[in-house]
Design a protein around this motif. Structure first.
Motif, PDB file in Angstrom:
ATOM      1  N   ILE A 114     -32.310 -16.571 -15.811  1.00 48.70           N
ATOM      2  CA  ILE A 114     -31.220 -16.963 -16.818  1.00 48.70           C
ATOM      3  C   ILE A 114     -29.769 -16.338 -16.146  1.00 48.70           C
ATOM      4  CG2 ILE A 114     -30.122 -17.261 -18.864  1.00 48.70           C
ATOM      5  CD1 ILE A 114     -33.090 -16.687 -20.032  1.00 48.70           C
ATOM      6  N   LEU A 115     -28.581 -17.195 -16.015  1.00 55.96           N
ATOM      7  CA  LEU A 115     -27.412 -16.640 -15.580  1.00 55.96           C
ATOM      8  C   LEU A 115     -26.631 -16.973 -16.800  1.00 55.96           C
ATOM      9  CD1 LEU A 115     -25.723 -15.381 -13.545  1.00 55.96           C
ATOM     10  CD2 LEU A 115     -25.144 -17.712 -12.453  1.00 55.96           C
ATOM     11  N   LEU A 116     -26.116 -15.765 -17.400  1.00 58.75           N
ATOM     12  CA  LEU A 116     -25.255 -15.990 -18.803  1.00 58.75           C
ATOM     13  C   LEU A 116     -23.548 -15.592 -18.097  1.00 58.75           C
ATOM     14  CD1 LEU A 116     -24.797 -16.176 -21.610  1.00 58.75           C
ATOM     15  CD2 LEU A 116     -25.381 -13.563 -21.591  1.00 58.75           C
ATOM     16  N   MET A 117     -22.905 -16.583 -18.402  1.00 59.64           N
ATOM     17  CA  MET A 117     -21.314 -16.342 -18.033  1.00 59.64           C
ATOM     18  C   MET A 117     -20.676 -16.311 -19.453  1.00 59.64           C
ATOM     19  SD  MET A 117     -21.108 -18.717 -14.624  1.00 59.64           S
ATOM     20  CE  MET A 117     -19.079 -18.340 -14.558  1.00 59.64           C
ATOM     21  N   THR A 118     -19.688 -15.126 -19.690  1.00 60.57           N
ATOM     22  CA  THR A 118     -19.101 -15.224 -20.994  1.00 60.57           C
ATOM     23  C   THR A 118     -17.772 -14.725 -20.864  1.00 60.57           C
ATOM     24  OG1 THR A 118     -20.031 -12.732 -21.135  1.00 60.57           O
ATOM     25  CG2 THR A 118     -21.114 -14.441 -22.468  1.00 60.57           C
ATOM     26  N   ASP A 119     -16.888 -15.292 -21.488  1.00 63.10           N
ATOM     27  CA  ASP A 119     -15.403 -14.994 -21.574  1.00 63.10           C
ATOM     28  C   ASP A 119     -14.739 -15.023 -20.298  1.00 63.10           C
ATOM     29  OD1 ASP A 119     -13.343 -14.032 -23.158  1.00 63.10           O
ATOM     30  OD2 ASP A 119     -13.463 -12.208 -22.609  1.00 63.10           O
ATOM     31  N   LEU A 120     -15.004 -16.009 -19.576  1.00 59.71           N
ATOM     32  CA  LEU A 120     -14.568 -16.116 -18.190  1.00 59.71           C
ATOM     33  C   LEU A 120     -13.811 -17.343 -18.194  1.00 59.71           C
ATOM     34  CD1 LEU A 120     -17.330 -15.015 -16.124  1.00 59.71           C
ATOM     35  CD2 LEU A 120     -15.343 -13.598 -16.452  1.00 59.71           C
TER      36      LEU A 120
ATOM     37  N   LEU B 259     -28.269 -27.204  -6.721  1.00 62.26           N
ATOM     38  CA  LEU B 259     -29.288 -26.105  -6.515  1.00 62.26           C
ATOM     39  C   LEU B 259     -30.659 -26.165  -7.338  1.00 62.26           C
ATOM     40  CD1 LEU B 259     -30.803 -23.545  -5.135  1.00 62.26           C
ATOM     41  CD2 LEU B 259     -29.410 -22.271  -6.793  1.00 62.26           C
ATOM     42  N   ASN B 260     -30.216 -26.438  -8.893  1.00 59.39           N
ATOM     43  CA  ASN B 260     -31.443 -26.517  -9.895  1.00 59.39           C
ATOM     44  C   ASN B 260     -32.303 -27.928  -9.641  1.00 59.39           C
ATOM     45  OD1 ASN B 260     -32.145 -24.578 -11.447  1.00 59.39           O
ATOM     46  ND2 ASN B 260     -31.355 -25.661 -13.189  1.00 59.39           N
ATOM     47  N   LYS B 261     -31.507 -28.855  -9.272  1.00 59.69           N
ATOM     48  CA  LYS B 261     -32.086 -30.098  -8.895  1.00 59.69           C
ATOM     49  C   LYS B 261     -33.161 -30.223  -8.139  1.00 59.69           C
ATOM     50  CE  LYS B 261     -30.772 -35.190  -8.957  1.00 59.69           C
ATOM     51  NZ  LYS B 261     -29.705 -35.885  -8.681  1.00 59.69           N
ATOM     52  N   ARG B 262     -33.011 -29.191  -6.964  1.00 60.01           N
ATOM     53  CA  ARG B 262     -33.834 -29.288  -5.677  1.00 60.01           C
ATOM     54  C   ARG B 262     -35.064 -28.540  -5.951  1.00 60.01           C
ATOM     55  NH1 ARG B 262     -28.917 -28.614  -3.194  1.00 60.01           N
ATOM     56  NH2 ARG B 262     -29.292 -26.293  -2.754  1.00 60.01           N
TER      57      ARG B 262
ATOM     58  N   HIS C 199     -33.795 -22.583 -12.806  1.00 53.10           N
ATOM     59  CA  HIS C 199     -32.875 -21.614 -13.250  1.00 53.10           C
ATOM     60  C   HIS C 199     -32.389 -22.147 -14.656  1.00 53.10           C
ATOM     61  CE1 HIS C 199     -33.873 -19.245  -9.967  1.00 53.10           C
ATOM     62  NE2 HIS C 199     -33.156 -19.867  -9.025  1.00 53.10           N
ATOM     63  N   ARG C 200     -31.703 -21.388 -15.491  1.00 48.20           N
ATOM     64  CA  ARG C 200     -30.895 -21.455 -16.785  1.00 48.20           C
ATOM     65  C   ARG C 200     -29.531 -20.920 -16.533  1.00 48.20           C
ATOM     66  NH1 ARG C 200     -33.707 -19.659 -21.811  1.00 48.20           N
ATOM     67  NH2 ARG C 200     -35.250 -21.044 -20.824  1.00 48.20           N
ATOM     68  N   LEU C 201     -28.768 -21.870 -16.759  1.00 47.13           N
ATOM     69  CA  LEU C 201     -27.256 -21.329 -16.659  1.00 47.13           C
ATOM     70  C   LEU C 201     -26.507 -21.486 -18.079  1.00 47.13           C
ATOM     71  CD1 LEU C 201     -24.514 -20.507 -15.269  1.00 47.13           C
ATOM     72  CD2 LEU C 201     -24.329 -23.026 -14.838  1.00 47.13           C
TER      73      LEU C 201
ATOM     74  N   MET D 163     -23.833 -31.563 -17.917  1.00 50.82           N
ATOM     75  CA  MET D 163     -24.245 -31.565 -16.293  1.00 50.82           C
ATOM     76  C   MET D 163     -25.361 -32.378 -15.884  1.00 50.82           C
ATOM     77  SD  MET D 163     -21.548 -29.749 -15.145  1.00 50.82           S
ATOM     78  CE  MET D 163     -22.179 -28.919 -13.430  1.00 50.82           C
ATOM     79  N   GLY D 164     -25.970 -33.131 -16.710  1.00 47.05           N
ATOM     80  CA  GLY D 164     -27.253 -33.849 -16.470  1.00 47.05           C
ATOM     81  C   GLY D 164     -28.389 -32.889 -16.291  1.00 47.05           C
ATOM     82  N   ASP D 165     -28.216 -31.770 -16.696  1.00 49.78           N
ATOM     83  CA  ASP D 165     -29.503 -30.980 -16.480  1.00 49.78           C
ATOM     84  C   ASP D 165     -29.604 -30.294 -17.773  1.00 49.78           C
ATOM     85  OD1 ASP D 165     -31.159 -28.771 -15.902  1.00 49.78           O
ATOM     86  OD2 ASP D 165     -30.351 -28.246 -14.104  1.00 49.78           O
ATOM     87  N   PRO D 166     -30.997 -30.129 -18.379  1.00 41.32           N
ATOM     88  CA  PRO D 166     -31.174 -29.578 -19.760  1.00 41.32           C
ATOM     89  C   PRO D 166     -31.032 -28.159 -19.499  1.00 41.32           C
ATOM     90  CG  PRO D 166     -33.095 -30.763 -18.778  1.00 41.32           C
ATOM     91  CD  PRO D 166     -31.993 -30.973 -18.098  1.00 41.32           C
ATOM     92  N   GLU D 167     -31.244 -27.541 -18.409  1.00 45.19           N
ATOM     93  CA  GLU D 167     -31.190 -26.077 -18.212  1.00 45.19           C
ATOM     94  C   GLU D 167     -30.075 -25.538 -18.270  1.00 45.19           C
ATOM     95  OE1 GLU D 167     -33.867 -24.005 -18.440  1.00 45.19           O
ATOM     96  OE2 GLU D 167     -35.311 -25.527 -19.019  1.00 45.19           O
ATOM     97  N   ILE D 168     -28.772 -26.216 -17.941  1.00 45.34           N
ATOM     98  CA  ILE D 168     -27.322 -25.742 -18.035  1.00 45.34           C
ATOM     99  C   ILE D 168     -26.637 -26.257 -19.351  1.00 45.34           C
ATOM    100  CG2 ILE D 168     -25.292 -26.108 -16.841  1.00 45.34           C
ATOM    101  CD1 ILE D 168     -26.743 -26.988 -14.495  1.00 45.34           C
TER     102      ILE D 168
END
Length: 383
Positions: A57-63, A79-82, A89-91, A125-130
């Motif tokens: 899991i990559l968590l991005m906050t307040d950016l 990358l995730n699609k491949r 991964h989860r974003l 983004m067409g990805d349920p993990e994003i």
């Protein structure tokens, strides 16, 4: 899943990392002061994730999302699609800047209002993990709490309400809020502590700041005034440091807090990285911490020369063998034999890795193959 967080280097960014740590085991936090540096930091994480065997899991906050960062989000999706099902991964991106909405639209990613939650915008983004969420009306700390289901492994074990209220009020500058004055006092305490005690990059950094914020928020919850919070700040800080140094073999409570911590920092294998010639390099330490810690490092025999690289491109060399000035001269600098400074050619650095990449080839240039051979001079002889 392993959780890595990238967050802003201000009170709201640390509030978001404090909430995340209360809801999940966060393995590493990267604090980014400038939005222009988020893109390169994200690029480094994507390269690492491309080699990871298991999903993370990559968590991005307040950016704030700028052009290079948005390009990174698209690269993450590709990358995730491949990747194989079950190893993706989860974003999770939690942001509250209006400028991010503008940039996303400009680059062809249309944020769509969430019909179930007024003020919330999502980017598909067409990805349920994003999950890319932008919500202007609340701070990132509150976003991390209210959208914790996207990354959390458990519910917080402590009451975070006063922390959320204080940061929400001061970050959005809601002066009419009863929590605003307490938020201002919390912000003052934060900036006094965030850089000058346990530096960014040390394993204790986020624990130190989060424990301080939680202790201060608890005092605010009891109705303490800003003056009372200020008066109790030193005792709070001492209590946090006492807990951290309880097992330290060389702690001396008779010293100041900074002196006590310097002993622990000097033993760190992550705060300083060795270069090829044995010089130890640190990144973005404040000058007082670097002075104290570098002296202890050299006294212990770990290195004869150390260098600190600041984000704005300045370098500070210290040595105990007269070589600090030699290093500084290579970076258009000068000073004393054992204390000198210079400047990076590029003018800035965004991470420890970037600093090493810029300093190493100047301090220790690669020799051409065969240059040490006694026949090398004859090869180039024009006689």
């Amino acid at each position: 899943m392993r959780l890595i967080q990238i967050t802003h280097h201000d009170l709201d960014g640390y509030g978001a990392s404090t909430v995340a740590a209360a809801c999940a085991p966060v393995e590493r936090v990267v604090h980014v002061p400038r939005y222009s540096d988020v893109g390169p930091v994200l690029e480094d994480e994507i390269k690492r994730l491309g080699k990871a065997t298991e999903g993370e899991i990559l968590l991005m906050t307040d950016l704030g999302l700028e052009e290079q960062t948005i390009a990174g989000l698209k690269k993450f999706a590709a990358l995730n699609k491949r990747r194989e099902e079950g190893r993706r991964h989860r974003l999770v991106v939690l942001d509250h800047h209006a400028s991010s909405l503008d940039q996303l639209r400009r680059l062809g990613l249309e944020p769509l209002p969430d019909p179930a939650r007024p003020g919330l915008n999502r980017v598909d983004m067409g990805d349920p993990e994003i999950a890319i969420l932008i919500e202007e009306e609340i701070c990132a700390t509150r976003m991390a709490f209210e959208h914790r289901a996207l990354f959390a492994s458990h519910e917080p074990g402590t009451d975070l309400s006063s922390l959320l209220a204080a940061i929400d009020a001061v970050d959005l500058w809601r002066k009419e809020s009863p929590a605003f004055r307490g938020g201002l006092a919390l912000d003052e305490m934060f900036w006094e502590a965030v850089s000058s005690f346990v530096p960014v990059g040390h394993p204790w950094h986020d624990r130190f700041v989060s424990d301080l914020l939680l202790a201060a928020a608890e005092i605010l919850r009891t109705g303490a005034s800003p003056a009372e919070l200020e008066q109790r700040a030193t005792a709070m800080r001492t209590g946090v440091v006492d807990a951290m140094l309880r097992e330290a073999p060389d702690d001396d409570p008779a010293l100041t807090t900074r002196m006590r911590l310097a002993r622990a920092l000097a033993r760190s294998d992550t705060l300083f990285r060795p270069l090829k010639d044995g010089t130890l390099l640190s990144f973005a330490l404040d000058s007082g911490t670097f002075q104290r810690v570098s002296d202890l490092i050299m006294d212990a025999g770990r290195a004869k020369r150390v260098v600190n690289v600041q984000r704005m491109g300045t370098l500070s060399f210290r040595s105990n063998d007269g070589t600090a000035l030699d290093g500084a001269r290579l970076f258009r600098g000068g000073g004393h034999r054992d204390a000198a400074g210079g400047r990076l050619q590029s003018g800035s650095a965004f991470s420890m890795t970037d600093a090493i990449a810029q300093v190493e080839p100047v301090l220790n240039p690669e020799k051409p193959a065969g240059s040490d051979s006694p026949f090398a001079a004859l090869k180039n002889w024009k006689g």
